[in-house]
Design an enzyme around this catalytic site. Structure first.
Site, mmCIF file in Angstrom:
data_model
loop_
_atom_site.group_PDB
_atom_site.id
_atom_site.type_symbol
_atom_site.label_atom_id
_atom_site.label_comp_id
_atom_site.label_asym_id
_atom_site.label_seq_id
_atom_site.Cartn_x
_atom_site.Cartn_y
_atom_site.Cartn_z
ATOM 1 N N GLU A 1 -12.976 15.243 -0.260
ATOM 2 C CA GLU A 1 -13.390 16.127 -1.346
ATOM 3 C C GLU A 1 -14.770 16.709 -1.040
ATOM 4 O O GLU A 1 -15.690 15.982 -0.625
ATOM 5 C CB GLU A 1 -13.425 15.298 -2.641
ATOM 6 C CG GLU A 1 -13.901 16.027 -3.864
ATOM 7 C CD GLU A 1 -13.979 15.101 -5.070
ATOM 8 O OE1 GLU A 1 -14.014 15.612 -6.205
ATOM 9 O OE2 GLU A 1 -14.017 13.861 -4.884
ATOM 10 N N LYS B 1 -9.948 21.226 -9.038
ATOM 11 C CA LYS B 1 -9.853 19.894 -9.630
ATOM 12 C C LYS B 1 -9.674 20.011 -11.140
ATOM 13 O O LYS B 1 -10.328 20.828 -11.801
ATOM 14 C CB LYS B 1 -11.116 19.101 -9.299
ATOM 15 C CG LYS B 1 -11.090 17.633 -9.690
ATOM 16 C CD LYS B 1 -12.337 16.934 -9.141
ATOM 17 C CE LYS B 1 -12.340 15.441 -9.412
ATOM 18 N NZ LYS B 1 -13.524 14.771 -8.800
ATOM 19 N N CYS C 1 -9.454 13.649 -6.229
ATOM 20 C CA CYS C 1 -10.100 12.404 -6.666
ATOM 21 C C CYS C 1 -9.714 11.935 -8.063
ATOM 22 O O CYS C 1 -8.677 11.319 -8.260
ATOM 23 C CB CYS C 1 -11.615 12.546 -6.542
ATOM 24 S SG CYS C 1 -12.458 10.940 -6.542
ATOM 25 N N GLY D 1 29.166 -27.177 9.897
ATOM 26 C CA GLY D 1 28.186 -27.455 10.946
ATOM 27 C C GLY D 1 27.557 -26.187 11.472
ATOM 28 O O GLY D 1 26.817 -26.215 12.459
ATOM 29 N N LEU E 1 25.658 -22.117 10.358
ATOM 30 C CA LEU E 1 24.518 -21.653 9.580
ATOM 31 C C LEU E 1 24.824 -21.444 8.100
ATOM 32 O O LEU E 1 24.077 -21.895 7.233
ATOM 33 C CB LEU E 1 24.000 -20.336 10.176
ATOM 34 C CG LEU E 1 23.039 -20.427 11.356
ATOM 35 C CD1 LEU E 1 22.792 -19.040 11.923
ATOM 36 C CD2 LEU E 1 21.721 -21.052 10.909
#
Length: 688
Positions: A56, A125, A181, A375, A377
């Site tokens: 700015e 602005k 801003c 047995g 995952l």
């Protein structure tokens, strides 16, 4: 993908590289500041960015105070703007620069948008802070007080106002809005309306002095505005050189996309900084399509969107040359990527699954669960969830009725692991040999196997899978329990499950929205986290090191495993990657492959918690394309009928689920032609 486009160019796949500059400045020295801005503009262009934003009032410096009412300074700012405008002719990058500008006998804090020697527009602005250390209303006027909608600047007649959207004709998804801003610090920032009006990239030229805690608040502010607006948000900030008469400056620049941080500058640096981020415009667009509330907001605020003006320009981006993606693409999108929050994320996954199962048991009045333990995952993870559920409900773990059911191809390793695991978890242990019941089925079917002929066809496999599930359901009836399913999201996506009375079915499936890569990660996390006794952790590590196999076809005469799941349907690493970007975002195969190539060839992508414990595969384009072809054929053509009737299961993550009651509704008889056609646009090999 267009025929003349390069597969390796990020712009081909609707990414756009955006930069933010934090140049060193001198207070009230526009010529010096313009030189620094031009240097960073050139660097941003050389780096492939098509947009670069600066702080700015960057041409004058923010801290000029009443010097802003000095004609010499204002004239010098316009002269320096002319220098930047001239420099913009030699680059292919849009520059957004800040300066004070006189319009209709008023002074405005403005952002000028420059491209190829043209001023595309000037944005004043809107909200002027006049509290604390800020006194902007002393020097400037709000955009709301402007009379003109067009102004003469450096001999050009240009649009003027806070409601301008800058749209690239050759990148239809690139639509930019600029605010300054304080605008984003308000309850309803101007960029919120701009997003509803179609802007996908929101740019904020800020100065923003630093105080304790403000940097983290900026992250929250910018990240949340990006998330709420379903947009990219680009935030600049003033750095070294601004006056420290009453304030200090840290030069914090940020780039967010849909709430995720892409890039951040080095704060408190005495040197200029230039950051960039590759924004996924298609992701922004698709999230807006998916979230119906965004469209509802557009309709609700239609009256406030009518006065937005669109300014078109053409970038003329070269898409025929390679330009690799610079952003990190995680190799394992379902796996927690933030190491600092891994424990929290893993615990969260378990808590979701446990809470769901607790509710199902509580509402049904049932206190026992039946679980098939292989047995492998998936059943391991499901057993861990069941154990935590019993603990949460104050019930003994013996209420978990664990059954291992060896068949014709059950290996000694997995059988032993199943026994060790159940013993470690303290559940009720039982073992049922399913071969006698399978033999009866083979006889009823008159299958060649019943007469001694080793015909290992799909019937041979599914008889075993069906017998296991049939036993589990009848055991649940007998023990007043429910069958907890173990099948995972990856298997549902690929149709790698036996339909009906097979592993496709259960009373409640805690794993149905947990993909294989995440299950592997979670089991490893439990093994490493100290949640189990040290004497029991080894069984989890052994299970993790076991080849994934359905174990339905007997081993060869040499004792070698005949079935490898990943050899048949592709690496789960890649298939989960394919699933995530297809299910969550609906990306075309060409983009999924581009992302996969970016992920698996970037050493910073997808770190696991303990790298030494994980084989880190590297996948080249040929393997990526071949695996994606398997995924597309199975996901879109061959598997939907299985997903159309799946058991209840909790949704775990934002990567989606495949339940027809949740994230995915699709016809069971669709074709995969359009996806496979797009796949053929991907080259077979990368150029040398």
């Amino acid at each position: 993908m267009k025929k003349d486009a390069n597969f390796l160019n990020l712009y081909t796949h609707d990414f756009v590289r955006i930069a933010v500059g934090v140049p060193r400045c001198r207070v009230a020295d526009p010529a010096f500041n313009a030189t620094e801005i031009i240097r960073q503009l050139t660097a941003a262009s050389d780096g492939g960015a098509c947009v670069v934003a600066f702080p700015e009032l960057g041409i004058s410096a923010y801290t000029c105070d009443d010097l802003f009412h000095q004609r010499a300074l204002l004239d010098a700012c316009e002269t320096s703007l002319s220098s930047i405008l001239t420099a913009s002719k030699t680059v292919s990058t849009v520059a957004v620069v800040g300066l004070p500008l006189r319009v209709d006998h008023r002074l405005f804090n403005c952002a000028a948008v420059l491209f190829k020697g043209q001023i595309l527009g000037v944005v004043p602005k809107t909200y002027l802070p006049n509290y604390g250390e800020f006194y902007e209303a002393r020097q400037f006027n709000s955009a709301d007080e402007a009379i003109s909608t067009e102004v003469q600047v450096l001999g050009q007649k240009v649009p003027f106002g806070p409601r301008l959207i800058f749209s690239a004709t050759d990148m239809p998804l690139l639509k930019m809005h600029v605010e300054l801003c304080e605008d984003v610090w308000t309850p309803i920032p101007p960029s919120s309306y701009a997003a509803l009006a179609g802007a996908t990239v929101l740019i904020n030229l800020s100065a923003s002095n630093i105080t304790v805690g403000k940097a983290e608040y900026r992250h929250q502010l910018v990240g949340q505005q990006s998330a709420r607006c379903l947009a990219a948000y680009v935030y600049s900030s003033a750095g070294a050189g601004e006056s420290t008469t009453d304030m200090a400056w840290d030069g914090q620049a940020l780039i967010y996309e849909n709430g995720e941080l892409l890039a951040e500058s080095e704060r408190f640096s005495s040197e200029p900084d230039l950051i960039s981020g590759d924004v996924d415009l298609e992701r922004v667009s698709r999230e807006r399509m998916r979230q119906t509330s965004f469209g509802q907001s557009v309709r609700k605020h239609a009256d406030q969107l009518k006065d937005f003006r669109t300014i078109e320009f053409t970038l003329n981006i070269r898409r025929d040359l390679p330009m690799p993606l610079a952003r990190i693409v995680e190799r394992f999108p379902y796996v927690p990527a933030d190491r600092s929050r891994q424990d929290e994320r893993c615990q969260e996954v378990y808590n979701i699954q446990v809470q769901a199962l607790v509710q199902r048991l509580s509402s049904s009045g049932i206190r026992k669960v039946v679980l098939g333990i292989s047995g492998g995952l998936d059943s391991t993870h499901a057993l861990l969830v069941c154990a935590k559920t019993m603990d949460r409900m104050g019930l003994p773990r013996t209420n978990i009725l664990g059954f291992t059911m060896p068949g014709y191809a059950t290996g000694s390793r997995t059988l032993e692991q199943a026994r060790r695991l159940m013993a470690a978890m303290g559940c009720t242990v039982a073992e049922i040999d399913i071969r006698p019941s399978c033999e009866q089925m083979f006889k009823d079917l008159r299958h060649p196997f019943s007469k001694g002929t080793p015909q290992y066809d799909v019937t041979f496999e599914n008889v075993q899978a069906g017998e296991r599930t049939s036993h589990l359901f009848r055991l649940a009836n007998f023990h007043d329990a429910i069958v907890v399913g173990t099948g995972d999201l990856s298997e549902l996506a690929l149709g790698w499950c036996t339909y009906g009375v097979g592993d496709h079915m259960s009373h409640y499936n805690v794993n149905a929205s947990v993909p294989k890569t995440l299950i592997r990660y979670l089991v490893r996390w439990v093994a490493k986290s100290g949640l189990m006794k040290s004497s029991h952790r080894q069984v989890l590590l052994d299970i993790l090191d076991t080849e994934i196999s359905p174990e339905l076809v007997p081993a060869s005469s040499a004792g070698e495993l005949e079935q490898s799941t990943q050899a048949a349907i592709g690496s789960y690493d890649l298939q989960d990657f394919n699933l995530y970007y297809t299910l969550r975002y609906g990306f075309a195969p060409t983009k999924v492959a581009f992302l996969a190539l970016s992920a698996w060839n970037n050493r910073d992508s997808g770190a696991w918690p303990d790298d030494q414990d994980v084989i880190r595969n590297e996948y080249q384009l040929e393997a990526i394309k071949d695996t994606l072809r398997i995924f597309l054929a199975r996901f879109f053509k061959a598997s939907q009928f299985k997903r159309s009737c799946v058991p209840n299961s909790p949704k775990i993550g934002n990567g989606g689920s495949l339940s027809p009651r949740a994230d995915w509704r699709a016809p069971s008889d669709s074709e995969s032609t359009v996806w496979l056609t797009d796949l053929e646009s991907i080259p077979d090999h990368l150029p040398e």
